[in-house]
Scaffold this active site. Sequence first.
Site, PDB file in Angstrom:
ATOM      1  N   TYR A   1       0.826  -1.203   0.000  1.00  0.00           N
ATOM      2  CA  TYR A   1       0.000   0.000   0.000  1.00  0.00           C
ATOM      3  C   TYR A   1       0.857   1.249   0.000  1.00  0.00           C
ATOM      4  CZ  TYR A   1       0.851   0.995   5.001  1.00  0.00           C
ATOM      5  OH  TYR A   1       1.428   1.320   6.203  1.00  0.00           O
TER       6      TYR A   1
ATOM      7  N   LYS B   1       6.471  -2.053   1.797  1.00  0.00           N
ATOM      8  CA  LYS B   1       5.312  -1.462   2.486  1.00  0.00           C
ATOM      9  C   LYS B   1       4.104  -2.386   2.364  1.00  0.00           C
ATOM     10  CE  LYS B   1       3.220   3.119   3.165  1.00  0.00           C
ATOM     11  NZ  LYS B   1       3.395   3.165   4.620  1.00  0.00           N
TER      12      LYS B   1
ATOM     13  N   GLU C   1      11.895   2.325  14.192  1.00  0.00           N
ATOM     14  CA  GLU C   1      11.025   3.403  13.708  1.00  0.00           C
ATOM     15  C   GLU C   1       9.755   3.424  14.549  1.00  0.00           C
ATOM     16  OE1 GLU C   1       9.790   2.516   9.618  1.00  0.00           O
ATOM     17  OE2 GLU C   1       9.823   0.389  10.082  1.00  0.00           O
TER      18      GLU C   1
ATOM     19  N   LEU D   1      11.054   1.147   7.053  1.00  0.00           N
ATOM     20  CA  LEU D   1      10.469   1.623   5.799  1.00  0.00           C
ATOM     21  C   LEU D   1      11.263   2.847   5.331  1.00  0.00           C
ATOM     22  CD1 LEU D   1       8.038   1.118   3.861  1.00  0.00           C
ATOM     23  CD2 LEU D   1       7.034   3.133   4.915  1.00  0.00           C
TER      24      LEU D   1
HETATM   25  N1  PDD Z   1       2.900   5.022   7.257  1.00  0.00           N
HETATM   26  N2  PDD Z   1       7.580   3.717   8.812  1.00  0.00           N
HETATM   27  C1  PDD Z   1       6.436   3.006   8.811  1.00  0.00           C
HETATM   28  C2  PDD Z   1       6.402   1.708   9.508  1.00  0.00           C
HETATM   29  C3  PDD Z   1       5.290   3.525   8.165  1.00  0.00           C
HETATM   30  O1  PDD Z   1       4.150   2.809   8.159  1.00  0.00           O
HETATM   31  C4  PDD Z   1       5.355   4.793   7.532  1.00  0.00           C
HETATM   32  C5  PDD Z   1       4.181   5.392   6.801  1.00  0.00           C
HETATM   33  C6  PDD Z   1       6.581   5.503   7.576  1.00  0.00           C
HETATM   34  C7  PDD Z   1       6.750   6.847   6.924  1.00  0.00           C
HETATM   35  O2  PDD Z   1       6.797   6.747   5.510  1.00  0.00           O
HETATM   36  P1  PDD Z   1       6.277   7.932   4.577  1.00  0.00           P
HETATM   37  O3  PDD Z   1       7.062   9.146   4.959  1.00  0.00           O
HETATM   38  O4  PDD Z   1       6.599   7.469   3.220  1.00  0.00           O
HETATM   39  O5  PDD Z   1       4.801   8.106   4.837  1.00  0.00           O
HETATM   40  C8  PDD Z   1       7.660   4.926   8.214  1.00  0.00           C
HETATM   41  C9  PDD Z   1       1.727   5.499   6.562  1.00  0.00           C
HETATM   42  C10 PDD Z   1       1.572   6.977   6.603  1.00  0.00           C
HETATM   43  C11 PDD Z   1       0.508   4.755   7.080  1.00  0.00           C
HETATM   44  O6  PDD Z   1       0.643   3.558   7.284  1.00  0.00           O
HETATM   45  O7  PDD Z   1      -0.559   5.343   7.258  1.00  0.00           O
END
Ligand code: PDD
Length: 286
Positions: free
Chosen positions: A32, A150, A182, A206
């Site tokens: 996703y 992801k 993270e 991620l």
């Molecule tokens: N989550 N680490 C994890 C485990 C994440 O699920 C996310 C993003 C990030 C940040 O990645 P980005 O800057 O590309 O959004 C880091 C999204 C926002 C979610 O699951 O809703």
Amino acid sequence: MRTVYVNGEYLPETEAKVSIFDRGFLMADGVYEVTSVLGGKLIDFEGHRVRLERSLNELDMQKPAAFDDLLDIHRELVRVNGIEDGMIYLQITRGSAGDRDFAFPDTETTTPTLVLFTQNKPGLANSPAAKAGIKVISIEDIRWGRRDIKTVQLLYPSMGKMMAKKAGCDDAWMVEDGAVTEGTSNNAYIVKGNRIITRQLSHDILHGITRAAVLRFAREAQMEVQERPFTIAEAQEADEAFITSASAFVMPVVEIDGVKLRDGTPGPVAARLREIYLDESIKAAV
Ligand code: PDD
């Protein structure tokens, strides 16, 4: 009622359907992306598109036929749902082979499922949490070994959020072998003087799209960036801490496992990075 997208069709949300045999439902066999919308435009769309393609490749998953039309589909959903500020959620699964089987289905007969929907969040960039900061707890990181992909396997991150909630906090930072990996749905940072410290990229975290942009802006603003692991103890002694994600942008962290940073008030570095990130990404939004 929202209009959503499923496999080539724009439908009212109550009419959109996916098979009970879909591997996303049965096996969490899906990936996703979450892209934010500010002022009716998409933030960092290209970054999300490139990471999505990488996630598919890493899992040997086919691209849906509409892959090249993703920008148009995002824009159409923003338009028909009248989204000014909010998010677009996109999910691709390996599809339904009409039964349950561990082996990946034949790509000749099973096509991927593509679903997108909008989340309306008026004032997304002015959330009160950005001014007050958030509180985090630490939890053991017991996720799988390919967190750079992801995937929709979000049960443990959901449990982490619930553990945080139960402790009266907003989120959890996950710790593996003594070092922070993270946040449950964001990347984690600490600040020491003019230096920003965040874990280096690997299979352990991620590769955040917001992370890449924020580190670029930090370097351009003459801040020092150090990509290395850090511990909870080091974070508790840092000048500041913050998180980044597509939906939170840059969000200050003011308490870690009950220890307040800067007496519990957000710091200037996180505030400055948030401002630069929002300004620059809104300028570059499509
Ligand atoms: N989550 N680490 C994890 C485990 C994440 O699920 C996310 C993003 C990030 C940040 O990645 P980005 O800057 O590309 O959004 C880091 C999204 C926002 C979610 O699951 O809703």
